[in-house]
Design a protein around this motif. Structure first.
Motif, PDB file in Angstrom:
ATOM      1  N   SER A  76       0.834  -1.193   0.000  1.00 57.69           N
ATOM      2  CA  SER A  76       0.000   0.000   0.000  1.00 57.69           C
ATOM      3  C   SER A  76       0.871   1.245   0.000  1.00 57.69           C
ATOM      4  CB  SER A  76      -0.893   0.006   1.249  1.00 57.69           C
ATOM      5  OG  SER A  76      -1.417   1.265   1.448  1.00 57.69           O
ATOM      6  N   THR A  77       0.613   2.112  -0.930  1.00 62.23           N
ATOM      7  CA  THR A  77       1.363   3.368  -0.941  1.00 62.23           C
ATOM      8  C   THR A  77       1.013   4.200   0.271  1.00 62.23           C
ATOM      9  OG1 THR A  77      -0.394   4.374  -2.258  1.00 62.23           O
ATOM     10  CG2 THR A  77       1.470   3.435  -3.442  1.00 62.23           C
ATOM     11  N   LEU A  78      -0.141   3.895   0.910  1.00 66.45           N
ATOM     12  CA  LEU A  78      -0.546   4.668   2.068  1.00 66.45           C
ATOM     13  C   LEU A  78       0.360   4.424   3.259  1.00 66.45           C
ATOM     14  CD1 LEU A  78      -2.776   6.502   3.276  1.00 66.45           C
ATOM     15  CD2 LEU A  78      -3.967   4.432   3.954  1.00 66.45           C
ATOM     16  N   HIS A 570      -5.299  -0.631  20.497  1.00 67.90           N
ATOM     17  CA  HIS A 570      -4.201  -1.593  20.641  1.00 67.90           C
ATOM     18  C   HIS A 570      -3.846  -2.198  19.285  1.00 67.90           C
ATOM     19  CE1 HIS A 570      -5.841  -1.976  24.934  1.00 67.90           C
ATOM     20  NE2 HIS A 570      -4.693  -1.323  25.002  1.00 67.90           N
ATOM     21  N   ASN A 571      -4.438  -1.669  18.231  1.00 72.36           N
ATOM     22  CA  ASN A 571      -4.220  -2.209  16.892  1.00 72.36           C
ATOM     23  C   ASN A 571      -3.076  -1.461  16.207  1.00 72.36           C
ATOM     24  OD1 ASN A 571      -4.764  -2.196  13.833  1.00 72.36           O
ATOM     25  ND2 ASN A 571      -6.046  -3.874  14.574  1.00 72.36           N
ATOM     26  N   GLU A 572      -2.020  -2.181  15.872  1.00 74.46           N
ATOM     27  CA  GLU A 572      -0.843  -1.571  15.250  1.00 74.46           C
ATOM     28  C   GLU A 572      -1.187  -0.841  13.959  1.00 74.46           C
ATOM     29  OE1 GLU A 572       2.631  -4.013  14.648  1.00 74.46           O
ATOM     30  OE2 GLU A 572       1.960  -5.347  16.240  1.00 74.46           O
ATOM     31  N   ASP A 573      -2.027  -1.458  13.145  1.00 77.22           N
ATOM     32  CA  ASP A 573      -2.349  -0.878  11.841  1.00 77.22           C
ATOM     33  C   ASP A 573      -3.020   0.482  11.999  1.00 77.22           C
ATOM     34  OD1 ASP A 573      -1.323  -3.162  10.736  1.00 77.22           O
ATOM     35  OD2 ASP A 573      -3.263  -4.086  10.338  1.00 77.22           O
ATOM     36  N   THR A 574      -3.896   0.598  12.995  1.00 77.45           N
ATOM     37  CA  THR A 574      -4.570   1.877  13.234  1.00 77.45           C
ATOM     38  C   THR A 574      -3.578   2.935  13.705  1.00 77.45           C
ATOM     39  OG1 THR A 574      -6.718   0.869  13.685  1.00 77.45           O
ATOM     40  CG2 THR A 574      -6.299   3.012  14.684  1.00 77.45           C
ATOM     41  N   VAL A 575      -2.650   2.561  14.574  1.00 79.35           N
ATOM     42  CA  VAL A 575      -1.627   3.507  15.030  1.00 79.35           C
ATOM     43  C   VAL A 575      -0.754   3.935  13.854  1.00 79.35           C
ATOM     44  CG1 VAL A 575       0.390   3.785  16.513  1.00 79.35           C
ATOM     45  CG2 VAL A 575      -1.652   2.623  17.390  1.00 79.35           C
ATOM     46  N   ARG A 576      -0.352   2.964  13.014  1.00 78.87           N
ATOM     47  CA  ARG A 576       0.454   3.302  11.831  1.00 78.87           C
ATOM     48  C   ARG A 576      -0.319   4.223  10.895  1.00 78.87           C
ATOM     49  NH1 ARG A 576       3.184  -1.877  12.346  1.00 78.87           N
ATOM     50  NH2 ARG A 576       1.308  -2.965  11.693  1.00 78.87           N
ATOM     51  N   PHE A 577      -1.597   3.924  10.720  1.00 78.41           N
ATOM     52  CA  PHE A 577      -2.436   4.755   9.852  1.00 78.41           C
ATOM     53  C   PHE A 577      -2.465   6.196  10.354  1.00 78.41           C
ATOM     54  CE2 PHE A 577      -6.580   6.711   9.050  1.00 78.41           C
ATOM     55  CZ  PHE A 577      -6.617   6.672   7.669  1.00 78.41           C
ATOM     56  N   ALA A 578      -2.649   6.353  11.678  1.00 79.40           N
ATOM     57  CA  ALA A 578      -2.702   7.701  12.250  1.00 79.40           C
ATOM     58  C   ALA A 578      -1.377   8.442  12.040  1.00 79.40           C
ATOM     59  CB  ALA A 578      -3.028   7.617  13.746  1.00 79.40           C
ATOM     60  N   ILE A 579      -0.270   7.750  12.268  1.00 84.94           N
ATOM     61  CA  ILE A 579       1.049   8.375  12.105  1.00 84.94           C
ATOM     62  C   ILE A 579       1.267   8.787  10.655  1.00 84.94           C
ATOM     63  CG2 ILE A 579       3.538   7.924  12.167  1.00 84.94           C
ATOM     64  CD1 ILE A 579       2.954   6.105  14.609  1.00 84.94           C
ATOM     65  N   GLN A 580       0.915   7.888   9.729  1.00 85.80           N
ATOM     66  CA  GLN A 580       1.115   8.187   8.316  1.00 85.80           C
ATOM     67  C   GLN A 580       0.233   9.352   7.858  1.00 85.80           C
ATOM     68  OE1 GLN A 580       3.424   7.067   6.436  1.00 85.80           O
ATOM     69  NE2 GLN A 580       2.787   8.151   4.579  1.00 85.80           N
ATOM     70  N   GLN A 581      -1.017   9.359   8.311  1.00 85.49           N
ATOM     71  CA  GLN A 581      -1.923  10.458   7.962  1.00 85.49           C
ATOM     72  C   GLN A 581      -1.401  11.786   8.516  1.00 85.49           C
ATOM     73  OE1 GLN A 581      -5.485  10.426   6.382  1.00 85.49           O
ATOM     74  NE2 GLN A 581      -4.072   9.041   5.356  1.00 85.49           N
ATOM     75  N   MET A 582      -0.884  11.768   9.734  1.00 79.94           N
ATOM     76  CA  MET A 582      -0.295  12.977  10.314  1.00 79.94           C
ATOM     77  C   MET A 582       0.833  13.504   9.434  1.00 79.94           C
ATOM     78  SD  MET A 582      -0.178  11.895  14.360  1.00 79.94           S
ATOM     79  CE  MET A 582       0.757  13.348  14.891  1.00 79.94           C
ATOM     80  N   LYS A 583       1.689  12.597   8.961  1.00 74.24           N
ATOM     81  CA  LYS A 583       2.815  13.007   8.122  1.00 74.24           C
ATOM     82  C   LYS A 583       2.336  13.555   6.781  1.00 74.24           C
ATOM     83  CE  LYS A 583       6.331   9.916  10.045  1.00 74.24           C
ATOM     84  NZ  LYS A 583       7.244   8.781   9.779  1.00 74.24           N
ATOM     85  N   GLU A 584       1.351  12.869   6.191  1.00 72.33           N
ATOM     86  CA  GLU A 584       0.903  13.249   4.854  1.00 72.33           C
ATOM     87  C   GLU A 584       0.257  14.629   4.827  1.00 72.33           C
ATOM     88  OE1 GLU A 584      -1.558  10.248   3.169  1.00 72.33           O
ATOM     89  OE2 GLU A 584       0.102   8.852   2.836  1.00 72.33           O
ATOM     90  N   ILE A 585      -0.448  14.992   5.903  1.00 74.11           N
ATOM     91  CA  ILE A 585      -1.142  16.281   5.885  1.00 74.11           C
ATOM     92  C   ILE A 585      -0.424  17.332   6.730  1.00 74.11           C
ATOM     93  CG2 ILE A 585      -3.361  15.205   5.418  1.00 74.11           C
ATOM     94  CD1 ILE A 585      -4.158  15.554   8.253  1.00 74.11           C
TER      95      ILE A 585
END
Length: 678
Positions: A76-78, A570-585
């Motif tokens: 995923s590019t996300l 406690h879900n790693e994917d959700t934490v990663r998603f939040a971090i990535q979204q923070m970086k992208e915007i």
């Protein structure tokens, strides 16, 4: 105490969790976004947010996240930019060693977003604590032991006696999942958390260990008015008590449950919540000197439940009023959703009631409707609820469109029960005012869907009253519910239109099986998302919308902290998603608008690396006497049994770190952190 004074001096340089950001955007795209944000067409206020989040959802769906921390993720590019290799982490670590932080600046570590670094995960633990954690997770891996854990604990107490049993629990489950017995004994845990970049969410986790029969008896008695359980025309079955589901602990392993006994118990609960606030406060003047409240440092949080503060019948009746109001609006204008989503004006209502002629009651009703230039926000003067001076029976009345007569959306409430509602609101006001005075946060926990409309409405009114300069009150949204995105969007819109700071804790949810069984039994639509994947999509979609709005505020040079979000997962994917979204915007941890939270004793491999890397990270800290927190410990064991894949990863990391320390002769390793929480 010298250590406390030293750390107290350091914390004066630390901003609060949601500090002000003054960054400005000068490019034309940001300016256009700003104009769009402030000058939207009044009919597209909510739908615009939905469209934006729909775009975010398309990205999410295109990068379908898996949900176990141990399974490989699809390409995923996300997320790929954050899925760094161990070599990359080593290079970053080496780079940091060559270029250490300037003298006087807080320590920061690079973040391995694969969360596979045992050193970062457990540097805050002694080797003995690691061995204890491994033992606890081994026990949690046994279904038979977990299934009968409460019986085994009681049996152990009878065999060993109170003293030995207490020692056994402190060496195992209690020591792992609970911070201590009282506000004084939890201080070492809070100090150590702080020194490794993690802040507390405090909860006094004592609860009654009562039988199912007693729970059902209390719930039925406290959920029915003394005037009787009148199911009038238009009443909704889900907002009435049913004995089959009166024990609200049924199929719930992760949430604490309060059963109403009397008003005196609710007063005691209020006092306990205030003590929790004092324990996480930085203001040493507000608590006895022995408690040393400043030991927590940073902005502390206390979690509360409204069912602890009053009679559940009142929440049921108020929830039914809110849902019947929505139905009234749907009949009036067509379409579904909250009142403000329809963008009807007072003039629209006047036209609707025009056939009724010059009706005094209708005019008075229209005078009390809350509206702004974008349309109606509320049909009723909700502010009266939190101001403790209105009568529920008189407030929730609407004109009948045929006759013009005012009809109640809530059954007549006896004066004694009206007084009980005022007492509930008084207690909540007292707690929130104490939080505001102590400069700490309140998180109002989500509960069952038949209570939640009332809980959310009361919480939002508390936000409107107290969140004028910062986010003090936070609401909790359960993302396994089908309506979560719509509800969060509507509440965000209300906060923007009424100009208050919005705080939200996003969780997956705690009552799924119970909710599904109750809906099926009572014959109303299942409120829960059909799959775990749908719940994750709901979580990510809702979080993406919150982040999108924060970004717009930053670009408009508005105060971005007007929206504060806790990613409680406690879900790693959700934490990663939040971090990535923070970086992208372009949202940085230093903006202090996004924080992360996990339970004490669970997912340390997520919380501590986040805190040590400079993200705002929290641990949910339970405390209380050993014997009185056994129901809490039982739930933790049950919850861990349900996430065996996460336990498998934590066990692997624990074993790796234990071996590393033994091989390096670090059996008596003493944790010493030099981190400053964001």
């Amino acid at each position: 105490m010298a250590l406390l004074r030293s750390l107290s001096a350091q914390r004066t340089a630390i901003s609060l969790v949601y500090g002000r950001n003054s960054s400005k955007s000068s490019n034309s795209l940001a300016a256009a976004a700003c104009r769009s944000f402030h000058q939207r067409d009044r009919r597209s206020t909510i739908t615009a947010g939905e469209r934006a989040s729909s775009e975010s959802t398309n990205v999410i769906n295109g990068a379908r996240y898996l949900h176990s921390g141990d399974r490989p993720m699809q390409a995923s590019t996300l997320v790929q930019p954050d899925l760094v290799s161990s070599e990359t982490v080593k290079r970053e670590s080496s780079s940091q060693e060559k270029n250490p932080s300037p003298a006087g600046s807080p320590q920061r570590d690079p973040l391995d977003v694969t969360f596979n670094d045992p050193i970062a995960a457990f540097k805050s633990k002694t080797t003995g604590e690691l061995m204890r954690a491994y033992l606890v997770y081994m026990i949690c891996s046994s279904e038979k032991l977990v299934e009968h854990n409460m019986t085994l604990m009681k049996w152990s107490k009878n065999v060993l006696g109170q003293r030995l049993f207490t020692a056994l629990m402190k060496a195992t489950f209690y020591g792992h999942f609970v911070a201590g017995e009282d506000q004084v004994k939890i201080i070492p845990t809070l100090e150590r958390l702080r020194s490794f970049g993690v802040k507390p969410i405090l909860d006094y986790s004592v609860e009654e260990d009562i039988t199912q029969e007693e729970a059902e008896k209390r719930e039925v008695e406290s959920s029915v008015s003394s005037a009787g359980d009148k199911k009038e025309e238009g009443s909704m079955p889900q907002y009435h008590v049913d004995k089959s589901f009166a024990d609200r602990r049924y199929k719930v392993s992760s949430a604490r449950t309060y059963f109403y006994l009397n008003e005196a118990t609710c007063e005691r609960n209020m006092e306990i919540f205030i003590k929790c606030l004092e324990a996480v406060s930085d203001d040493d003047r507000k608590a006895p000197p022995a408690v040393a409240t400043g030991a927590t440092f940073g902005t502390g949080i206390t979690a509360i439940k409204l069912t602890a503060l009053g009679r559940p019948q009142l929440l049921l009746q108020l929830s039914e009023v809110i849902m019947r109001t929505r139905k009234y609006m749907e009949d009036m204008v067509g379409g579904q959703g909250n009142v403000l989503t329809h963008h009807k004006t007072i003039k629209d209502l006047e036209k609707y009631y025009a056939t009724l002629g010059d009706n005094k009651d209708v005019k008075e009703f229209l005078n009390n409707v809350t509206s702004d230039k974008e349309g109606i926000l509320h049909l009723f003067p909700w502010s009266g609820i939190v101001d403790e001076d209105s009568q529920l029976s008189d407030t929730f009345r609407v004109p009948d469109p045929q006759t013009g007569q005012m009809r109640r959306l809530i059954s007549q409430i006896p004066p004694k029960e009206e007084e009980m509602f005022r007492n509930m609101i008084r207690r909540l006001n007292t707690i929130v005012k104490a939080a505001a005075d102590l400069d700490v946060r309140i998180m109002v926990d989500a509960e069952q869907t038949y209570f939640q409309p009332a809980i959310s409405r009361i919480t939002l009114e508390m936000m409107r009253k107290y969140n004028k300069d910062k986010a003090i009150v936070f609401n909790t949204y359960q993302c396994y519910l089908r309506e979560t995105f719509r509800e969060v969007n509507t509440d965000l819109e209300q906060a923007k239109r009424q100009n208050f700071y919005f705080g939200a804790k996003l969780v997956r949810g705690a009552y799924m099986d119970q909710e599904r069984d109750r809906a099926k039994s009572l014959g109303y639509p299942d409120p829960v998302n059909p799959t775990y994947e749908a719940t994750t999509d709901m979580y990510h979609k809702t979080l993406a919308e919150c982040l999108r709005r924060i970004k717009l505020m930053k670009d408009c040079d508005d105060d971005a902290r007007k929206i504060g979000i806790m990613v409680a997962s406690h879900n790693e994917d959700t934490v990663r998603f939040a971090i990535q979204q923070m970086k992208e915007i372009g949202i940085s941890p230093e903006d202090k608008v996004i924080c992360f939270g996990q339970l004490l004793g669970m997912c340390d491999y997520i919380t501590f690396p986040l805190g040590q890397a400079g993200y705002s990270a929290y641990k949910y800290i339970p405390y209380g006497p050993v014997e009185e927190v056994l129901p809490y410990l039982s739930r933790r064991a049950q919850e861990n049994k349900g996430v065996l894949k996460k336990i498998k990863k934590e066990k692997r990391l624990l074993l790796s770190e234990i071996r590393r320390r033994l091989m390096r002769g670090q059996l008596f390793y003493k944790p010493k952190g030099n981190y400053v929480p964001i």
